[in-house]
Structures are given as C-alpha cells and as structure tokens.
Design an enzyme around this catalytic site. Structure first.
Site, PDB file in Angstrom:
ATOM      1  N   GLU A 278      -7.657 -35.419  47.800  1.00  0.00           N
ATOM      2  CA  GLU A 278      -7.878 -34.057  47.285  1.00  0.00           C
ATOM      3  C   GLU A 278      -6.538 -33.602  46.728  1.00  0.00           C
ATOM      4  OE1 GLU A 278     -10.839 -33.069  47.328  1.00  0.00           O
ATOM      5  OE2 GLU A 278     -11.843 -33.878  49.090  1.00  0.00           O
ATOM      6  N   CYS A 312      -5.691 -24.652  46.596  1.00  0.00           N
ATOM      7  CA  CYS A 312      -5.921 -25.604  45.499  1.00  0.00           C
ATOM      8  C   CYS A 312      -6.992 -25.100  44.554  1.00  0.00           C
ATOM      9  CB  CYS A 312      -6.320 -26.946  46.064  1.00  0.00           C
ATOM     10  SG  CYS A 312      -7.788 -26.829  47.104  1.00  0.00           S
ATOM     11  N   GLU A 414       0.560 -27.212  37.242  1.00  0.00           N
ATOM     12  CA  GLU A 414       0.170 -26.439  38.424  1.00  0.00           C
ATOM     13  C   GLU A 414       1.383 -25.689  38.967  1.00  0.00           C
ATOM     14  OE1 GLU A 414      -0.473 -28.532  42.179  1.00  0.00           O
ATOM     15  OE2 GLU A 414      -2.299 -27.354  42.475  1.00  0.00           O
TER      16      GLU A 414
HETATM   17  P1  NAD Z   1       2.615 -32.573  49.012  1.00  0.00           P
HETATM   18  O1  NAD Z   1       1.921 -33.648  48.250  1.00  0.00           O
HETATM   19  O2  NAD Z   1       4.042 -32.332  48.719  1.00  0.00           O
HETATM   20  O3  NAD Z   1       2.569 -32.887  50.578  1.00  0.00           O
HETATM   21  C1  NAD Z   1       1.331 -33.057  51.248  1.00  0.00           C
HETATM   22  C2  NAD Z   1       1.561 -33.935  52.461  1.00  0.00           C
HETATM   23  O4  NAD Z   1       1.937 -35.228  52.014  1.00  0.00           O
HETATM   24  C3  NAD Z   1       2.677 -33.460  53.381  1.00  0.00           C
HETATM   25  O5  NAD Z   1       2.294 -33.704  54.703  1.00  0.00           O
HETATM   26  C4  NAD Z   1       3.851 -34.345  52.976  1.00  0.00           C
HETATM   27  O6  NAD Z   1       4.807 -34.517  53.977  1.00  0.00           O
HETATM   28  C5  NAD Z   1       3.143 -35.646  52.656  1.00  0.00           C
HETATM   29  N1  NAD Z   1       3.839 -36.527  51.733  1.00  0.00           N
HETATM   30  C6  NAD Z   1       4.678 -36.195  50.719  1.00  0.00           C
HETATM   31  N2  NAD Z   1       5.115 -37.299  50.087  1.00  0.00           N
HETATM   32  C7  NAD Z   1       4.520 -38.359  50.700  1.00  0.00           C
HETATM   33  C8  NAD Z   1       4.554 -39.768  50.501  1.00  0.00           C
HETATM   34  N3  NAD Z   1       5.286 -40.324  49.533  1.00  0.00           N
HETATM   35  N4  NAD Z   1       3.817 -40.548  51.314  1.00  0.00           N
HETATM   36  C9  NAD Z   1       3.060 -40.017  52.293  1.00  0.00           C
HETATM   37  N5  NAD Z   1       2.986 -38.687  52.534  1.00  0.00           N
HETATM   38  C10 NAD Z   1       3.703 -37.868  51.746  1.00  0.00           C
HETATM   39  O7  NAD Z   1       1.736 -31.271  48.841  1.00  0.00           O
HETATM   40  P2  NAD Z   1       2.054 -29.821  49.415  1.00  0.00           P
HETATM   41  O8  NAD Z   1       3.186 -29.262  48.647  1.00  0.00           O
HETATM   42  O9  NAD Z   1       2.125 -29.902  50.899  1.00  0.00           O
HETATM   43  O10 NAD Z   1       0.707 -29.026  49.059  1.00  0.00           O
HETATM   44  C11 NAD Z   1       0.489 -28.409  47.845  1.00  0.00           C
HETATM   45  C12 NAD Z   1      -0.298 -29.310  46.932  1.00  0.00           C
HETATM   46  O11 NAD Z   1      -1.514 -29.688  47.569  1.00  0.00           O
HETATM   47  C13 NAD Z   1      -0.714 -28.660  45.637  1.00  0.00           C
HETATM   48  O12 NAD Z   1      -0.581 -29.574  44.584  1.00  0.00           O
HETATM   49  C14 NAD Z   1      -2.182 -28.349  45.860  1.00  0.00           C
HETATM   50  O13 NAD Z   1      -2.960 -28.237  44.699  1.00  0.00           O
HETATM   51  C15 NAD Z   1      -2.599 -29.513  46.680  1.00  0.00           C
HETATM   52  N6  NAD Z   1      -3.817 -29.219  47.436  1.00  0.00           N
HETATM   53  C16 NAD Z   1      -4.985 -29.783  47.039  1.00  0.00           C
HETATM   54  C17 NAD Z   1      -6.165 -29.489  47.720  1.00  0.00           C
HETATM   55  C18 NAD Z   1      -7.477 -30.082  47.313  1.00  0.00           C
HETATM   56  O14 NAD Z   1      -8.412 -29.994  48.105  1.00  0.00           O
HETATM   57  N7  NAD Z   1      -7.619 -30.659  46.132  1.00  0.00           N
HETATM   58  C19 NAD Z   1      -6.128 -28.611  48.796  1.00  0.00           C
HETATM   59  C20 NAD Z   1      -4.916 -28.041  49.166  1.00  0.00           C
HETATM   60  C21 NAD Z   1      -3.750 -28.353  48.479  1.00  0.00           C
HETATM   61  O1  6OD Z   2     -13.196 -24.211  52.842  1.00  0.00           O
HETATM   62  C1  6OD Z   2     -12.484 -23.223  52.721  1.00  0.00           C
HETATM   63  O2  6OD Z   2     -12.707 -22.186  53.299  1.00  0.00           O
HETATM   64  C2  6OD Z   2     -11.297 -23.300  51.854  1.00  0.00           C
HETATM   65  N1  6OD Z   2     -10.622 -22.155  51.730  1.00  0.00           N
HETATM   66  C3  6OD Z   2     -10.899 -24.438  51.280  1.00  0.00           C
HETATM   67  C4  6OD Z   2      -9.737 -24.569  50.473  1.00  0.00           C
HETATM   68  C5  6OD Z   2      -9.337 -25.747  50.060  1.00  0.00           C
HETATM   69  C6  6OD Z   2      -8.119 -26.002  49.291  1.00  0.00           C
HETATM   70  O3  6OD Z   2      -7.014 -25.509  49.400  1.00  0.00           O
END
Ligand code: NAD
Ligand code: 6OD
Length: 510
Positions: A278, A312, A414
């Site tokens: 995701e 997200c 983003e």
């Molecule tokens: P991130 O990718 O920086 O980190 C997410 C997780 O991955 C953290 O636990 C981090 O420590 C780990 N990580 C980072 N580099 C890694 C590697 N090389 N190998 C293994 N693990 C690693 O993301 P973030 O800044 O924590 O979250 C924000 C991002 O997440 C945004 O881009 C957002 O759109 C996305 N997001 C997507 C969804 C979705 O459902 N599509 C939901 C929530 C957030």
């Molecule tokens: O399922 C939900 O309630 C929710 N807020 C999901 C969001 C997912 C991504 O950041």
C-alpha cells in the site's frame, strides 16, 4: 488445546484459561517483543513530541541479531502448535485482542496522540476503534470463509472431488508507517494471524508506542510466544531492511512510500517472496458544477486536511468545473483558514502538528516550491506562530493553492501534508484526463448530483478506490489498494486473507 484460549462457541468468548502473566511487560516505553518476551536490547534513539520538539523517550533499535531472533521465534511458532491451530481458535484469540485494546483504550489513544500529535478526537474515533475493529472483522471473516469444490469426470466414470484448503504463508513481515500507526499495523497483523501466520512487525521509528501496547495486549490475552513479534528501528540499513531482507521471511506486507516499496521489492526479489504494497498517492477530487456545493466543500475540507493531510487517501489535487471554480476556491480557502491548528488534546482542535521536524521541513519546502512554480496561495502557505513552546513543534498551516501548471512538481509529487491545489476543468472528458494524469492511483473522489455521471466517471478513473459524494467511507470488507505507483495487490476483507494464505487444491479420486 494448542494454546491458552478456550473455545466454547464462535461468539465472542471472554474466558481465557491459564493466561500467562505479562512477562516483564514494559509499561515504560517502547520495547521489542520476541518469542513472548519484552526487551530493549541494543542502542536507542530518541522519541520526540511533535507538539514542542522535546525528547520524551528512548526507542531501542534492533540490530541484525535481534531481527534474526524475532524471525526464528516466528518460525518456531508456525512450525509448532500455532501452525496446527483452527480458524475457530484463531478467531477467538483475535476477539480477545480486540477486547484487550478496548480495555486499555485511553492508554492507546494517549500513546497515539503523543507519538503523532494528531487530535485526541481523531485517535479516539478512528485510529484506536478501527484497530480493534480490524481484529473483530478478521475473526468473523476467517470463520465464515467459504471455499469452492468441484467434482470432475474421470475416464473410469468414478469421478474425482476437488476441494481447496488454505495454508498460511509462514513468517510474515509487517512494516508500517507513522500516519495511522496502530490502525495500519493491525490492518495487516489481524488478517495475517487470522490466516495462521506468525508475524514480525516493525512500526515506524517515529511511532513505536501503540505497537508496544499491542504487544502487551497480545501477551496478556495469551497469544502464544512467537506468534506476534515486534522489533523497532529505522528502515534502510536498520531493522526495516534487515527484516524484509531476512531469508526466513516468507512474505512482506508493507504500507509506506512508493520509493520504499521499490527498495523492499529489491530485497525480496532474490527469494521471490510475495509482497502486498500500500503505497503513496496524489489523489484527485472532481467537483462538477451540478454537485451539492456545500457538501463538496465540506467533503474536500475533510479529504484535504484530516490528520493534517497525512492520510494516504487525502486529496491533494482538486479539479473543479469552471462555472463554480472561483466560488469553490473562495469557500475552500475560507474553511481552511478557519481550521483550528493547535494542541491535540484541546477541545475543538482540527489539526495538530505534522509528525516530525523532517516532515514539516519537507511540506514547507513544497509550499515554497509551489510559489516559485507560480502558485497563488489562498490560505496558509507557512508555519503558524503561537508565541509559546509550540513554535518549536512541527505545525504547518492548512494551505490552498491555485494556478499551477499540470507538470508542476507540487501537482505531481506527493506532499503528504495539509495542502491541495485547485484547478479548473471544462468538461467530463477533461476532468477524467486530469485526474488520471499522475503516476499514482490510490483513491479518487467525485462530487456530482448526476447518477449517470457518477457511474460513467467512476470506472474511468485510474484508482483502486473511488468515492462518490463522500470521502473515506471505509467498510473493512471492501478491497483496499492502489494502481500504478500506489500499490501492488489489494487488502481488506477476503483480499487480505487471500494474500496471507495459499490455496491448495486437493483432488480425491472417488
Ligand atoms: P516510509 O516508506 O518512509 O516508511 C514506512 C515504513 O517502512 C517505516 O516503518 C520505515 O521504517 C520502513 N522502511 C523505510 N525504508 C525501508 C527499507 N528500505 N526497508 C524496509 N523498511 C523500510 O513511509 P512513511 O513516511 O512512514 O509513511 C508515509 C508514506 O506512506 C506516504 O507515502 C503515504 O502515502 C504512504 N501511505 C500509504 C498508505 C496506503 O494505504 N496506500 C497508507 C498510509 C501511508
Ligand atoms: O480505514 C480507515 O479508517 C482509514 N482511515 C484508512 C486509511 C488508510 C491510509 O492512510
């Protein structure tokens, strides 16, 4: 009985037999949880309060040895009693976990608020209740799961019966982000356990606290040692990469940035481990002139600024039919300016700080970049000034921009903050083309009073989720995920159970 939960019926079962005392349960900050034991082995890094930038705790950073122990503990669990558990037993345990979260609801809310800075109102109505709901939903789903069977003709006329059994994948790594820390972690942990896997989870380095509380709940309600393991640390060069690259991990379920997804994919490529991703988004909203204007403004305020834009699913690109464009921008900007930015625990706070200084700087850089790219700022555009300790925190103003070209970086990349760019369109074809003009494809929103238009437009949008006249109405049973750079695969309901298990066809000659 392979583990300590007595199954009486498939309804919610309260009684737990022989529950272990929480072993060295921490209750004093983040800890790893491996094979049923808490530990803080290794070096630590600081935990920072986003409201004022002060250091409020220390988080242990797992090294390769700690990650290896966690993976081995998980392997022992899946090759032991847990691997022979029934869906009914696992469902009962999942309900206990949900109860355990609810029993400590206020602690979970406080921990989530402290780590993220999000308003208490949000953590207590979305993050924590939905985390508990994830466990209940998968308890129900795994128990009620139908499988198909086929009878086949055979040359001797006796026939054969084909039926499917589901096998867990084994040891699953769950790597989660910081924006909805517990919700998004449990969104994967619950179906992984329901399907019979053992989990090694790594929450974001910025938000380790509710994952630790979850480990305490698991421990208290009698989840067998090794079934759920938790390691803390960073991503690249740290616990995250060590975990996803570990040869003992059979599958990786990850939520986070698209670029991180690429790195994780590389780390599993050699051993061909399945991934569920995701990833990021740059979600569009299409507002047609025939929409209920107030509902569209209201919905866009929510979709752009909820959790300070750190969801997200948040809208960062708003396309509005030209006839109502000026009025819409004026109304949206007025609402954005009226949002109350402040302390998470204060009644009426709409937006807290961003999660970290680094993220605040990134978002503010995008505000400045947008202005250099020619944007007009209608609301926000800077960091607020409070005249107190919050000025050392990570707050930014909710921001509404117009005037950028479709190829501006602030329109294409983003930002993941409380900001949206609004642009006009002239007809439905142009609206769909603009919405799809992105490398991302997570969620899209359509505001219209025309049923025909809604049904016509929705399937043309390159997104995994389309909302019509609403935003983030999420039924846990529905497919969730993105297309293009927004993800691989679908989670939610049956889709998660499909990912976390393999169907095995058994063919019996009759
Ligand atoms: P991130 O990718 O920086 O980190 C997410 C997780 O991955 C953290 O636990 C981090 O420590 C780990 N990580 C980072 N580099 C890694 C590697 N090389 N190998 C293994 N693990 C690693 O993301 P973030 O800044 O924590 O979250 C924000 C991002 O997440 C945004 O881009 C957002 O759109 C996305 N997001 C997507 C969804 C979705 O459902 N599509 C939901 C929530 C957030
Ligand atoms: O399922 C939900 O309630 C929710 N807020 C999901 C969001 C997912 C991504 O950041």
């Amino acid at each position: 009985m392979p583990f300590a939960v007595r199954i009486v019926s498939t309804s919610v079962e309260k009684e737990v037999v022989g529950v272990r005392e929480a072993e060295a349960a921490p209750r004093s900050g983040p800890a790893h949880y491996i094979g049923g034991r808490f530990d803080r082995e290794g070096t630590t890094f600081p935990l920072v309060n986003p409201v004022d930038g002060t250091v409020v705790g220390a988080v242990p950073e797992a090294g390769a040895g700690t990650v290896d122990r966690a993976v081995r503990a998980a392997r022992d669990a899946v090759t032991g009693d847990w691997g022979r558990s029934t869906a009914e037993e696992r469902g009962a345990l999942l309900r206990r976990i949900a109860d355990g979260i609810e029993d400590r609801f206020d602690e979970f809310v406080a921990a989530e608020v402290a780590d993220t800075g999000k308003p208490v109102s949000l953590a207590s109505t979305v993050d924590i209740p939905r985390a508990a709901a994830n466990f209940r939903a998968y308890a129900d789903l795994v128990w009620g799961r139908p499988e198909r069977s086929f009878t086949s003709p055979t040359p001797d006329g006796a026939g054969a019966l084909n039926y499917t059994v589901r096998r867990p994948l084994g040891v699953v790594a769950v790597v989660a982000p910081w924006n909805l820390p517990l919700l998004l972690l449990t969104w994967k942990v619950a179906p992984a356990l329901a399907a019979g896997n053992a989990v090694v989870a790594k929450p974001s380095e910025l938000t380790p606290s509710t994952a630790t509380l979850l480990a305490e709940v698991m421990d208290t309600v009698g989840v067998p040692p090794g079934v759920f393991n938790l390691v803390h640390g960073f991503g690249e060069g740290s616990a995250g990469a060590m975990l996803t690259g570990h040869p003992g991990v059979d599958a990786v379920a990850f939520t986070g940035e698209s670029a991180t997804g690429t790195a994780i994919m590389r780390s599993v490529a050699e051993r061909l481990a399945p991934v569920s991703f995701e990833l990021g988004g740059k979600n569009p909203a299409l507002v047609f002139a025939d929409a209920d204007f107030d509902a569209a403004v209201d919905g866009t305020v929510r979709s752009a600024f909820t959790n300070a834009g750190q969801v997200c699913l948040c809208t960062e690109r708003v396309y509005v039919e030209r006839a109502i464009f000026d009025d819409f921008v004026a109304a949206l900007a007025e609402r954005a300016r009226a949002l109350r930015v402040g302390r998470p625990e204060q009644d009426g706070t709409d937006m807290g700080p961003l999660v970290s200084a680094e993220h605040r700087d990134k978002v503010l850089d995008y505000y400045r970049l947008a202005e250099r790219e020619g944007a007009k700022t209608h609301a926000g555009g800077a960091a607020p000034r409070f005249g107190d300790e919050r000025d050392r925190g990570f707050f930014v103003e909710p921001t509404v921009l117009t005037g950028l070209a479709p190829d501006a970086r602030a329109v294409r990349e983003e930002i993941f903050g409380p900001v949206c760019h609004v642009a006009p369109f002239d007809d439905e074809v142009e609206a769909v083309r603009l919405a799809n003009d992105s490398k991302y494809g997570l969620a899209a929103t359509v505001w219209t009073s025309s049923l025909s238009r809604a049904h016509r437009v929705a399937p043309q949008l390159e997104a995994g989720i389309v909302w019509v006249n609403c935003w983030n109405l999420r039924d846990l049973r529905t497919p969730f995920g993105g297309v293009k750079a927004s993800g691989i695969g679908r989670e939610g309901g049956e889709h998660s159970l499909d990912f976390f298990s393999e169907p095995v066809n058994v063919c019996v000659k009759l």
